[in-house]
Design a protein around this motif. Structure first.
Motif, short mmCIF file in Angstrom:
data_model
loop_
_atom_site.label_atom_id
_atom_site.label_comp_id
_atom_site.label_asym_id
_atom_site.label_seq_id
_atom_site.Cartn_x
_atom_site.Cartn_y
_atom_site.Cartn_z
N ARG A 71 -6.12 1.58 -9.15
CA ARG A 71 -6.95 1.56 -7.96
C ARG A 71 -7.71 0.24 -7.86
O ARG A 71 -8.24 -0.25 -8.83
CB ARG A 71 -7.94 2.71 -7.97
CG ARG A 71 -7.30 4.07 -7.82
CD ARG A 71 -6.80 4.26 -6.40
NE ARG A 71 -6.11 5.53 -6.23
CZ ARG A 71 -5.52 5.88 -5.09
NH1 ARG A 71 -5.52 5.06 -4.07
NH2 ARG A 71 -4.90 7.05 -5.00
N ARG A 72 -7.72 -0.33 -6.66
CA ARG A 72 -8.50 -1.54 -6.41
C ARG A 72 -9.12 -1.41 -5.02
O ARG A 72 -8.46 -1.62 -4.01
CB ARG A 72 -7.63 -2.78 -6.49
CG ARG A 72 -8.35 -4.06 -6.13
CD ARG A 72 -7.59 -5.29 -6.53
NE ARG A 72 -7.54 -5.46 -7.98
CZ ARG A 72 -6.99 -6.51 -8.59
NH1 ARG A 72 -6.42 -7.46 -7.88
NH2 ARG A 72 -7.00 -6.58 -9.92
N GLY A 73 -10.41 -1.05 -4.98
CA GLY A 73 -11.05 -0.79 -3.70
C GLY A 73 -10.40 0.40 -3.03
O GLY A 73 -10.24 1.47 -3.63
N ARG A 74 -9.97 0.20 -1.79
CA ARG A 74 -9.27 1.26 -1.06
C ARG A 74 -7.76 1.20 -1.26
O ARG A 74 -7.04 2.06 -0.75
CB ARG A 74 -9.59 1.15 0.43
CG ARG A 74 -11.06 1.39 0.77
CD ARG A 74 -11.28 1.37 2.26
NE ARG A 74 -12.66 1.65 2.60
CZ ARG A 74 -13.13 1.68 3.85
NH1 ARG A 74 -12.31 1.46 4.87
NH2 ARG A 74 -14.40 1.93 4.08
N GLY A 75 -7.28 0.17 -1.97
CA GLY A 75 -5.86 0.02 -2.16
C GLY A 75 -5.45 0.23 -3.60
O GLY A 75 -6.19 0.81 -4.41
N THR B 226 0.85 -1.19 0.00
CA THR B 226 0.00 0.00 0.00
C THR B 226 0.88 1.24 0.00
O THR B 226 2.04 1.20 0.43
CB THR B 226 -0.92 0.06 1.23
OG1 THR B 226 -0.13 0.25 2.42
CG2 THR B 226 -1.74 -1.22 1.37
N SER C 18 2.75 9.23 -3.31
CA SER C 18 1.85 9.29 -4.48
C SER C 18 2.39 10.26 -5.53
O SER C 18 2.32 9.99 -6.74
CB SER C 18 0.45 9.71 -4.05
OG SER C 18 -0.13 8.74 -3.19
#
Length: 303
Positions: free
Chosen positions: A51-55, A18, A34
């Motif tokens: 992006r994948r969900g919140r991660g 993450t 970032s």
């Protein structure tokens, strides 16, 4: 020309999974990481994170670039090691990963000592589970790890990683004050059947040790409460909700209502320092390991 710091940020995301964890390991903010990744995407004209969900997930191109970054960082590490070795003094940044009770009970005094004696050495501490810290060393995400294992659950060091012993930490049975074991001089492992246990979650070293030990003694553990932090486990024991096996390092004074009872034989966990073989000559590694070993007798005596 690819920027090394941006490659380092991408490599950290690849290792830790993450942006937030990568930022913590590098000593940056998530926003700064970032931004580094975004600049690297513009430089390479490639999408690196999805992006994948919140991660986030690394793209195939990012995986390839992260693998190349690991090789480049290893070359830089060797160059820094040679320069530091020639100077003969610990210097530069040293990232250290340690499990919770070592980060609380051992590292503060060690890091403070190093800061006074070696002002050119910039140590950075991250709290990490022992299972993860060894892999972080092997993959070049941290320079040094403090990990532990138990007599019946040894922690193997992967190829390319060296280790040195720091010391041995003892572990006691903690019970509520009104428990039948509270007045005994010691308790055998075979007597532990039928207890309601308070323990860390599955996958942790202490959980694995508890389950293996009780099963070896012919007892199937009834684990009724799970928590990550030892202070939480102690608080649950103080409330009369069960018993726990908790090491002495970093445990602190026991509250009223909790009694420490030695087990027979007394459980022992062994603490190690681990580092990559390529960095073995680095004075910062050698001096930090020596300082850890030098501080351990005083720390152990207080527990």
């Amino acid at each position: 020309m690819l920027d090394l710091q941006r490659l380092r940020a991408l490599h950290a995301v690849a290792v830790h999974g993450t942006v937030g964890a990568a930022a913590a390991s590098l000593g940056y903010t998530p926003s700064a990481v970032s931004q580094q990744i975004a600049k690297l995407e513009r430089e390479t004209r490639t999408v690196l994170l999805e992006r994948r969900g919140r991660g986030v997930r690394l793209t195939e191109q990012a995986e390839q670039l992260a693998a190349a970054a690991q090789q480049l960082l290893a070359i830089v590490e060797r160059a820094e090691t040679e320069l530091e070795e020639r100077r003969g003094l610990p210097a530069g940044r040293l990232t250290v990963a340690a499990f919770a009770s070592a980060a609380r009970g051992l590292l503060p005094a060690v890091l403070a000592d190093l800061a006074v004696r070696h002002p050119a050495l910039d140590t950075r501490l991250t709290e990490v589970d022992p299972h993860l810290s060894v892999d972080l060393v092997a993959r070049g995400a941290v320079d040094l790890a403090i990990a532990h294992d138990w007599d019946i659950a040894p922690l193997p060091a992967p190829p390319g990683v060296e280790q040195a012993p720091i010391g041995e930490d003892l572990c006691d049975l903690l019970v509520p004050a009104g428990h039948p074991f509270a007045g005994r001089a010691s308790v055998r492992r075979e007597d532990l059947g039928g207890e309601r246990w308070i323990c860390q979650p599955p996958g942790r070293v202490c959980y694995d040790w508890l389950v293996r030990t009780l099963r070896a003694a012919g007892c199937e553990p009834d684990i009724v409460h799970q928590a990550d932090e030892n202070p939480t486990l102690v608080a649950l024991v103080a409330a009369g909700l069960g018993v726990a096996l908790i090491p002495r390092l970093g445990r602190g004074p026991l509250p009223a209502g909790v009694v420490e009872v030695p087990l027979d034989p007394l459980p022992v966990r062994r603490l190690y320092a681990l580092w990559r073989s390529g960095a073995a000559r680095r004075p910062a590694i050698a001096e930090t390991v020596r300082t850890l070993q030098a501080h351990w007798p005083a720390v152990s005596a207080r527990n």
